[in-house]
Design an enzyme around this catalytic site. Structure first.
Site, PDB file in Angstrom:
ATOM      1  CG  ASP A  47      -2.111   0.982   0.983  1.00  0.00           C
ATOM      2  OD1 ASP A  47      -2.045   1.797   0.044  1.00  0.00           O
ATOM      3  OD2 ASP A  47      -3.091   0.928   1.760  1.00  0.00           O
TER       4      ASP A  47
HETATM    5  C1  BGC Z   1      -4.870   3.492   0.054  1.00  0.00           C
HETATM    6  C2  BGC Z   1      -4.983   2.503  -1.083  1.00  0.00           C
HETATM    7  C3  BGC Z   1      -4.753   3.200  -2.399  1.00  0.00           C
HETATM    8  C4  BGC Z   1      -3.401   3.897  -2.355  1.00  0.00           C
HETATM    9  C5  BGC Z   1      -3.059   4.641  -3.632  1.00  0.00           C
HETATM   10  C6  BGC Z   1      -3.586   4.301  -0.018  1.00  0.00           C
HETATM   11  O1  BGC Z   1      -3.546   5.322   0.924  1.00  0.00           O
HETATM   12  O2  BGC Z   1      -4.930   2.814   1.279  1.00  0.00           O
HETATM   13  O3  BGC Z   1      -6.222   1.868  -1.071  1.00  0.00           O
HETATM   14  O4  BGC Z   1      -4.820   2.296  -3.450  1.00  0.00           O
HETATM   15  O5  BGC Z   1      -3.389   4.827  -1.294  1.00  0.00           O
HETATM   16  O6  BGC Z   1      -3.850   5.770  -3.757  1.00  0.00           O
END
Ligand code: BGC
Length: 805
Positions: free
Chosen positions: A229
């Protein structure tokens, strides 16, 4: 290794850089080696590809894309075919925009209704969540784009999401929090997966060998890539050894240097690095090949129609007294509620889509055979009372035969980056509702809310239609249902409780300090309410139709169950039949019943069909913590076919032999778990379940790299406490605007280390350590490390860049 020809030519510097993101959304490319870059984008409900320079927090607007209903909405359709169609459409748009990996779907379990991201997760049930996720994955990947189920795993809380340790027993992990991912991987054949921010039993998800290698790769046969993530990597060397491939978004070359140092010191092996590079290369090469000759653009209108069908299939009719719905042709209606003018059709955070267009009730209602006596916003979205608008609404209500009241959760009620603290809708909406009820009893409520809400006011309504967050075409779909051109068929994918205090994790959620203790174990959602006999307002699996269905002729055999369903009403419609399994008198504690299959059946008025639901490897299994594998307990299992979890229409039975004599538990040591009374589990009983002492999650008071910035409240340094105050003031100001500001929420909850992990090399881990020293009260020592670190980092970055040009 598949790509030995390329890997043998790569230098260690190239390999290490390749395992990190380059920029916000891309991977590194190496012309010399013929390795192109691939592009990742959110999100699960529509493509969020930024037009200009990429930034995680969405400062630059994204390109217009179809905004579909969110996952929580689509789950109410229980329709895998629909999930697949949405997936195909998302995949097509992704391909058209040059996106190779679509970061979704999200399928974390709704442990508590308070989780701020529940609107983008499917269900409280892992079987339903997994089946729906697998259908999205199949659809997305059919277009040559990889799907990325997220967040793996046990990421059911937003508060301090990057600085939180989920503590749970192995059985709960496997049965509740991993089963959905297992289905997405095995049945959807997901080619990427996103490791979560949190720790799982003391190890960051991204460094968790148990999760990433033992379970994901070995048990489930996953052959794709693990992507962290955004900012979830703590120590990517450990991540690589544990089975993680790509650290995102842009840790700069500092992280790559750490990886090289780890190989040199023997902390991790070169074989691990090569294995991860090989897997990533395979993905990059396949995806770039897939994108050759791609079509630019897509049919916006056709996709809008798919979004409309999706919204219509996912709305749930909760109540319909006197068959007030569907509305009679020409009915005299008053349209009341701000949501009819400014719809709430999507959530907030990384899944925010820039829609190709947005329908509103106020603009669409003229297309229907209704006599609209007037429209009023009725209440204000900022929660404040507005006497004038209220009066306008009440006057209208007196003139109409029927009131259509559009209401629900405001934008600032639920968002990525924050959890809710209650389940109420704004009081000013309730106040208006009460007064409307005095004026006109023919009240029809249309709810927009991404997650479960308390409805102590539900008796005011004759009919209630819950639309969740139904995407850009939601208004037309809603009006189709209200007027009867579509017969509602959605059923709840989560329980609607009477009050927050009734929810199983009420006392455990959210975590107070570092540890989030999953003391309620398997008893999530209806698993708890049905076992502990806690009444709910609308149960899991519930939803009405304009027609009625009769169930008969159940037959259970070794491979599954068959039964007949007849549409006994005058309208065509669809019924979602659910198969629950239970083992009365089980020796191993288990919920009263569990969903193990479902079928959505379309029936013309008067038509009858035989339905077959097959058993699968999950129907009878439980995770045995003694034998450390899936086992089946001996006994006569009830196979229950229901129209909801509370409305079981048919019951059959089948006997199963045991697969082991080894029982995992001593019953007298786990009395609360055997009774399902898990509201107040003692430390001693939780330790028995865990099979080890409860880890100490209390915070020492001294801040570290991995503590969240909001913990600067406790900082020794006055400067840091001042920074905390500033941050809180900024957050407060953003909150007051009424729309959640992901930027601020992200920074507020992020750990110090993210400053190095997300700044494209501008900040190194050494500099982060300097900042932490400063925060802990060592001003000059800290400042020295920051300044020295800055120069050392710049020099090393330059030298590294020279080597990978
Ligand atoms: C979120 C993800 C997301 C990623 C990219 C993160 O903060 O938890 O779900 O895909 O950011 O935007």
């Amino acid at each position: 290794m598949k790509h030995n020809d390329i890997i043998s030519k790569m230098t260690i510097e190239e390999k290490a850089a390749f395992l990190n993101g380059k920029g916000e959304w891309q991977t590194w490319d190496f012309e010399r080696l013929g390795i192109p870059s691939i592009f990742c984008s959110d999100g699960p409900h529509g493509i969020r590809k930024q037009a200009g320079a990429g930034d995680h927090l969405g400062l630059n607007e994204s390109l217009p894309a179809t905004c579909f209903p969110t996952a929580a909405t689509i789950a109410n359709s229980w329709d895998e075919e629909l999930g697949q169609t949405i997936g195909e459409t998302l995949g097509e748009e992704a391909m058209a925009e040059g996106v190779n990996v679509l970061l979704g779907p999200g399928l974390n379990i709704k442990r508590s209704p308070l989780c701020g991201r529940n609107f983008e997760y499917f269900s409280e049930d892992p079987y339903l969540a997994g089946k729906m996720a697998a259908s999205y994955v199949r659809g997305i990947q059919s277009q040559g784009v990889y799907a990325c189920p997220k967040h793996f795993a046990v990421n059911s809380q937003e508060l301090r999401r990057m600085a939180m340790n989920a503590v749970l027993d192995e059985r709960t992990l496997r049965e509740i929090y991993l089963t959905g991912f297992e289905i997405a991987v095995k049945e959807g054949n997901a080619k990427t997966i996103m490791s979560a921010y949190n720790e799982v039993n003391g190890t960051y998800a991204n460094e968790n060998k148990h999760l990433l290698t033992d379970i994901l790769r070995k048990d489930w046969g996953f052959d794709g890539i693990v992507i962290t993530d955004w900012g979830a990597s703590n120590d990517h060397a450990l991540g690589v050894a544990a089975g993680s491939n790509l650290e995102m978004p842009n840790p700069g070359l500092d992280s790559a240097r750490e990886l090289i140092a780890a190989v040199e010191s023997g902390k991790i092996s070169m074989d691990d690095v090569d294995a991860r590079v090989d897997e990533l290369l395979d993905a990059v090469l396949t995806l770039s090949e897939n994108a050759k000759g791609k079509k630019d653009g897509f049919d916006k209108n056709a996709h809008h129609q798919i979004a409309r069908r999706a919204a219509a299939e996912s709305a749930i009719l909760l109540k319909n007294e006197d068959s007030i719905l569907p509305l009679k042709p020409g009915a005299k209606v008053a349209v009341i509620g701000d949501f009819a003018f400014v719809p709430r059709y999507q959530g907030a955070g990384s899944s925010l889509v820039n829609p190709t267009k947005v329908e509103t009730i106020s603009e669409m209602i003229g297309n229907y055979d209704l006599q609209v006596v007037g429209m009023s916003r009725g209440y204000s979205r900022n929660g404040k009372e507005d006497a004038e608008t209220k009066k306008e609404a009440l006057d209208l209500a007196a003139k109409a035969d029927v009131i259509l009241f559009f209401f629900g959760l405001n934008e600032d009620s639920e968002s990525e980056g924050m959890d809710r603290t209650h389940m109420r809708i704004p009081q000013n909406q309730i106040n208006l509702l009460q007064e409307l009820g005095q004026v006109n009893a023919n009240l029809i409520g249309v709810i927009s809310a991404g997650s479960a809400i308390e409805m102590p006011w539900h008796h005011y309504f004759k009919a209630l239609l819950s639309c969740y967050l139904n995407g850009q075409a939601g208004a037309g779909a809603t009006l189709d249902i209200l007027t009867g051109s579509v017969n509602p068929s959605g059923k709840l994918s989560e329980s609607m409780v009477r009050r927050l205090e009734d929810t199983p994790a009420y006392r455990y959620y959210p975590s107070q300090q570092r540890n989030s203790e999953y003391r309620e174990s398997l008893y999530v959602g209806y698993r708890y309410y049905d076992t502990a006999n806690v009444p709910v307002l609308y149960p899991f699996g519930f939803g009405l139709s304009y027609t009625s269905f009769e169930y008969s002729d159940i037959k259970v055999d070794e491979d599954g169950v068959s039964f007949a369903i007849k549409n006994t009403g005058n309208l065509d419609g669809a019924e979602i039949a659910q198969m629950y399994v239970s083992l009365p008198g089980a020796k191993v504690f288990r919920p009263e019943k569990e969903l193990k299959g479902f079928a959505k059946v379309f029936l013309k008025a008067g038509e009858s069909k035989t339905v077959r639901i097959a058993f699968d490897d999950k129907t009878f299994r439980y995770w045995n913590v003694k034998t450390n594998t899936w086992e089946v307990e001996a006994g006569a299992y009830s196979i229950m076919i229901g129209s909801s979890s509370k409305d079981i229409r048919l019951t059959g039975s089948i006997s199963k032999a045991e697969t082991t004599k080894e029982l995992p538990y001593e019953k007298d040591k786990l009395p609360s778990y055997y009774a399902g009374k898990i509201e107040n589990i003692s430390d001693a009983e939780f330790e028995v379940l865990l099979g080890r002492p409860i880890p100490d999650g209390s915070w020492s008071g001294k801040l570290s790299r991995n503590d969240a910035l909001c913990q600067m409240y406790y900082a020794k340094s006055g400067l840091a406490r001042f920074a905390y105050k500033r941050l809180t003031a900024i957050k407060k100001k953003a909150d007051e605007k009424g729309t959640p500001d992901l930027n601020t929420l992200f920074v507020y909850n992020m750990p110090f280390r993210a400053m190095a992990k997300m700044t494209n090399g501008a900040v190194s881990m050494e500099m982060v350590d300097g900042i932490v020293k400063l925060v802990n009260g060592s001003f000059f020592g800290g400042l020295g490390t920051i300044i020295g670190g800055y120069f050392r980092n710049s020099k090393k970055n330059k030298a590294y860049e020279g080597k990978i040009k």
